[in-house]
Scaffold this motif. Structure first.
Motif, PDB file in Angstrom:
ATOM      1  N   TYR A 143      19.058   1.378   5.154  1.00  0.00           N
ATOM      2  CA  TYR A 143      17.847   0.791   4.591  1.00  0.00           C
ATOM      3  C   TYR A 143      17.634   1.347   3.181  1.00  0.00           C
ATOM      4  CZ  TYR A 143      16.868  -0.497   9.417  1.00  0.00           C
ATOM      5  OH  TYR A 143      16.946  -1.015  10.675  1.00  0.00           O
ATOM      6  N   ALA A 144      17.418   0.461   2.222  1.00  0.00           N
ATOM      7  CA  ALA A 144      17.176   0.888   0.851  1.00  0.00           C
ATOM      8  C   ALA A 144      15.740   1.363   0.716  1.00  0.00           C
ATOM      9  CB  ALA A 144      17.449  -0.268  -0.118  1.00  0.00           C
ATOM     10  N   ILE A 145      15.557   2.425  -0.040  1.00  0.00           N
ATOM     11  CA  ILE A 145      14.222   2.966  -0.294  1.00  0.00           C
ATOM     12  C   ILE A 145      13.892   2.722  -1.762  1.00  0.00           C
ATOM     13  CG2 ILE A 145      12.755   5.009  -0.300  1.00  0.00           C
ATOM     14  CD1 ILE A 145      14.629   6.182   1.826  1.00  0.00           C
ATOM     15  N   ASP A 146      12.781   2.047  -2.005  1.00  0.00           N
ATOM     16  CA  ASP A 146      12.338   1.814  -3.380  1.00  0.00           C
ATOM     17  C   ASP A 146      10.862   2.178  -3.475  1.00  0.00           C
ATOM     18  OD1 ASP A 146      11.143  -0.275  -2.051  1.00  0.00           O
ATOM     19  OD2 ASP A 146      11.751  -1.807  -3.458  1.00  0.00           O
ATOM     20  N   ASP A 147      10.207   1.733  -4.540  1.00  0.00           N
ATOM     21  CA  ASP A 147       8.803   2.068  -4.726  1.00  0.00           C
ATOM     22  C   ASP A 147       7.960   1.525  -3.600  1.00  0.00           C
ATOM     23  OD1 ASP A 147       9.029  -0.583  -5.390  1.00  0.00           O
ATOM     24  OD2 ASP A 147       7.907  -0.451  -7.240  1.00  0.00           O
ATOM     25  N   GLU A 185      15.224  -7.882  -8.112  1.00  0.00           N
ATOM     26  CA  GLU A 185      15.857  -6.981  -7.157  1.00  0.00           C
ATOM     27  C   GLU A 185      15.060  -5.688  -7.017  1.00  0.00           C
ATOM     28  OE1 GLU A 185      19.893  -6.328  -8.372  1.00  0.00           O
ATOM     29  OE2 GLU A 185      20.560  -8.228  -7.539  1.00  0.00           O
ATOM     30  N   ARG A 186      15.204  -5.071  -5.869  1.00  0.00           N
ATOM     31  CA  ARG A 186      14.578  -3.776  -5.652  1.00  0.00           C
ATOM     32  C   ARG A 186      15.360  -2.717  -6.436  1.00  0.00           C
ATOM     33  NH1 ARG A 186      10.957  -4.146  -1.627  1.00  0.00           N
ATOM     34  NH2 ARG A 186      11.212  -5.840  -0.148  1.00  0.00           N
ATOM     35  N   VAL A 187      14.634  -1.767  -6.988  1.00  0.00           N
ATOM     36  CA  VAL A 187      15.270  -0.637  -7.659  1.00  0.00           C
ATOM     37  C   VAL A 187      15.262   0.508  -6.655  1.00  0.00           C
ATOM     38  CG1 VAL A 187      15.171   0.941  -9.615  1.00  0.00           C
ATOM     39  CG2 VAL A 187      14.435  -1.440  -9.877  1.00  0.00           C
ATOM     40  N   THR A 188      16.411   0.747  -6.061  1.00  0.00           N
ATOM     41  CA  THR A 188      16.489   1.754  -4.999  1.00  0.00           C
ATOM     42  C   THR A 188      16.684   3.139  -5.588  1.00  0.00           C
ATOM     43  OG1 THR A 188      18.861   1.391  -4.768  1.00  0.00           O
ATOM     44  CG2 THR A 188      17.430   0.098  -3.365  1.00  0.00           C
ATOM     45  N   TRP A 189      16.072   4.102  -4.952  1.00  0.00           N
ATOM     46  CA  TRP A 189      16.261   5.495  -5.358  1.00  0.00           C
ATOM     47  C   TRP A 189      16.842   6.324  -4.217  1.00  0.00           C
ATOM     48  CZ3 TRP A 189      13.522   8.906  -2.412  1.00  0.00           C
ATOM     49  CH2 TRP A 189      12.364   8.449  -1.787  1.00  0.00           C
ATOM     50  N   GLY A 190      17.045   5.665  -3.079  1.00  0.00           N
ATOM     51  CA  GLY A 190      17.641   6.371  -1.951  1.00  0.00           C
ATOM     52  C   GLY A 190      17.941   5.405  -0.822  1.00  0.00           C
ATOM     53  N   GLN A 201      16.001 -17.480   3.483  1.00  0.00           N
ATOM     54  CA  GLN A 201      17.317 -16.854   3.571  1.00  0.00           C
ATOM     55  C   GLN A 201      17.510 -15.784   2.500  1.00  0.00           C
ATOM     56  OE1 GLN A 201      20.138 -20.060   3.438  1.00  0.00           O
ATOM     57  NE2 GLN A 201      19.830 -20.606   5.580  1.00  0.00           N
ATOM     58  N   ILE A 202      17.049 -16.066   1.295  1.00  0.00           N
ATOM     59  CA  ILE A 202      17.238 -15.105   0.198  1.00  0.00           C
ATOM     60  C   ILE A 202      16.318 -13.903   0.377  1.00  0.00           C
ATOM     61  CG2 ILE A 202      17.001 -14.791  -2.286  1.00  0.00           C
ATOM     62  CD1 ILE A 202      17.855 -17.772  -2.544  1.00  0.00           C
ATOM     63  N   GLU A 203      15.075 -14.137   0.799  1.00  0.00           N
ATOM     64  CA  GLU A 203      14.151 -13.025   1.004  1.00  0.00           C
ATOM     65  C   GLU A 203      14.557 -12.133   2.180  1.00  0.00           C
ATOM     66  OE1 GLU A 203      10.322 -14.921   1.217  1.00  0.00           O
ATOM     67  OE2 GLU A 203      10.003 -14.698  -0.948  1.00  0.00           O
ATOM     68  N   ALA A 204      15.439 -12.627   3.057  1.00  0.00           N
ATOM     69  CA  ALA A 204      15.939 -11.811   4.164  1.00  0.00           C
ATOM     70  C   ALA A 204      16.876 -10.717   3.664  1.00  0.00           C
ATOM     71  CB  ALA A 204      16.657 -12.692   5.186  1.00  0.00           C
ATOM     72  N   ASN A 205      17.400 -10.861   2.459  1.00  0.00           N
ATOM     73  CA  ASN A 205      18.265  -9.841   1.870  1.00  0.00           C
ATOM     74  C   ASN A 205      17.402  -8.636   1.498  1.00  0.00           C
ATOM     75  OD1 ASN A 205      19.859  -8.259   0.102  1.00  0.00           O
ATOM     76  ND2 ASN A 205      21.065 -10.045  -0.444  1.00  0.00           N
ATOM     77  N   PRO A 206      17.745  -7.425   1.983  1.00  0.00           N
ATOM     78  CA  PRO A 206      16.900  -6.262   1.706  1.00  0.00           C
ATOM     79  C   PRO A 206      16.874  -5.846   0.235  1.00  0.00           C
ATOM     80  CG  PRO A 206      18.877  -5.618   2.894  1.00  0.00           C
ATOM     81  CD  PRO A 206      18.858  -7.112   2.859  1.00  0.00           C
ATOM     82  N   LEU A 207      17.816  -6.316  -0.571  1.00  0.00           N
ATOM     83  CA  LEU A 207      17.816  -5.970  -1.987  1.00  0.00           C
ATOM     84  C   LEU A 207      16.889  -6.857  -2.813  1.00  0.00           C
ATOM     85  CD1 LEU A 207      21.622  -5.292  -2.567  1.00  0.00           C
ATOM     86  CD2 LEU A 207      19.779  -3.625  -2.340  1.00  0.00           C
ATOM     87  N   VAL A 208      16.391  -7.935  -2.218  1.00  0.00           N
ATOM     88  CA  VAL A 208      15.540  -8.886  -2.952  1.00  0.00           C
ATOM     89  C   VAL A 208      14.075  -8.503  -2.787  1.00  0.00           C
ATOM     90  CG1 VAL A 208      14.813 -11.289  -3.124  1.00  0.00           C
ATOM     91  CG2 VAL A 208      17.211 -10.753  -2.733  1.00  0.00           C
ATOM     92  N   SER A 268      22.937  -6.404  -8.475  1.00  0.00           N
ATOM     93  CA  SER A 268      23.683  -5.981  -7.290  1.00  0.00           C
ATOM     94  C   SER A 268      24.167  -7.152  -6.445  1.00  0.00           C
ATOM     95  CB  SER A 268      22.812  -5.081  -6.417  1.00  0.00           C
ATOM     96  OG  SER A 268      22.361  -3.977  -7.158  1.00  0.00           O
ATOM     97  N   ILE A 269      23.446  -8.234  -6.467  1.00  0.00           N
ATOM     98  CA  ILE A 269      23.786  -9.397  -5.648  1.00  0.00           C
ATOM     99  C   ILE A 269      24.570 -10.380  -6.519  1.00  0.00           C
ATOM    100  CG2 ILE A 269      22.871 -11.257  -4.209  1.00  0.00           C
ATOM    101  CD1 ILE A 269      20.254  -9.607  -4.073  1.00  0.00           C
TER     102      ILE A 269
END
Length: 130
Positions: A126-130, A112-117, A86-93, A58-59
């Motif tokens: 806000y991404a929701i993952d496990d 990357e986070r695997v978002t389901w919602g 800086q990279i960890e501030a990305n919510p997808l990481v 995604s990034i």
């Protein structure tokens, strides 16, 4: 003989000369080693020239490489702390790892986070993952 002088026989004189020569050679070797390490530290041979980013879907990898920004730094003393923040501030990481591939490449592995919602609060998503 003059009082206080030590007279040496030939064997003792040669032994003393060999001892002094060994000491001088050891000091010269130490100086050469230190000079070689300093020369390598400042030489372009051990400078970062490539940043490879793996694990992103995604990034865009170019965005991560831009944040790392270590091009031209010494491989010996490269610091990833600012880039990590800086990279960890990305919510997808979810996670990040840096690996040095000598002599001139840094590999950045992104998990990357695997978002389901998504949870939307006002303008912020806000991404929701496990």
């Amino acid at each position: 003989a003059i009082q206080g002088d030590i007279l040496l026989d030939d064997v003792a004189r040669k032994r003393l000369a060999r001892s002094r020569m060994r000491r001088a050679l050891a000091i010269a070797a130490l100086i050469c080693t230190i000079a070689a390490v300093v020369a390598l530290y400042f030489s372009p041979l051990l400078r970062v020239h490539n940043v490879n980013v793996v694990g992103t879907v995604s990034i865009p990898p170019e965005d991560i490489a831009t944040l790392v920004d270590v091009d031209g730094q010494s491989m010996i003393a490269v610091d990833f702390s600012e880039a990590r923040e800086q990279i960890e501030a990305n919510p997808l990481v979810k996670g990040i790892a840096f690996e040095k591939h000598w002599p001139q490449t840094i590999e950045v592995t992104i998990v990357e986070r695997v978002t389901w919602g998504a949870w939307i609060v006002g303008e912020t998503s806000y991404a929701i993952d496990d």
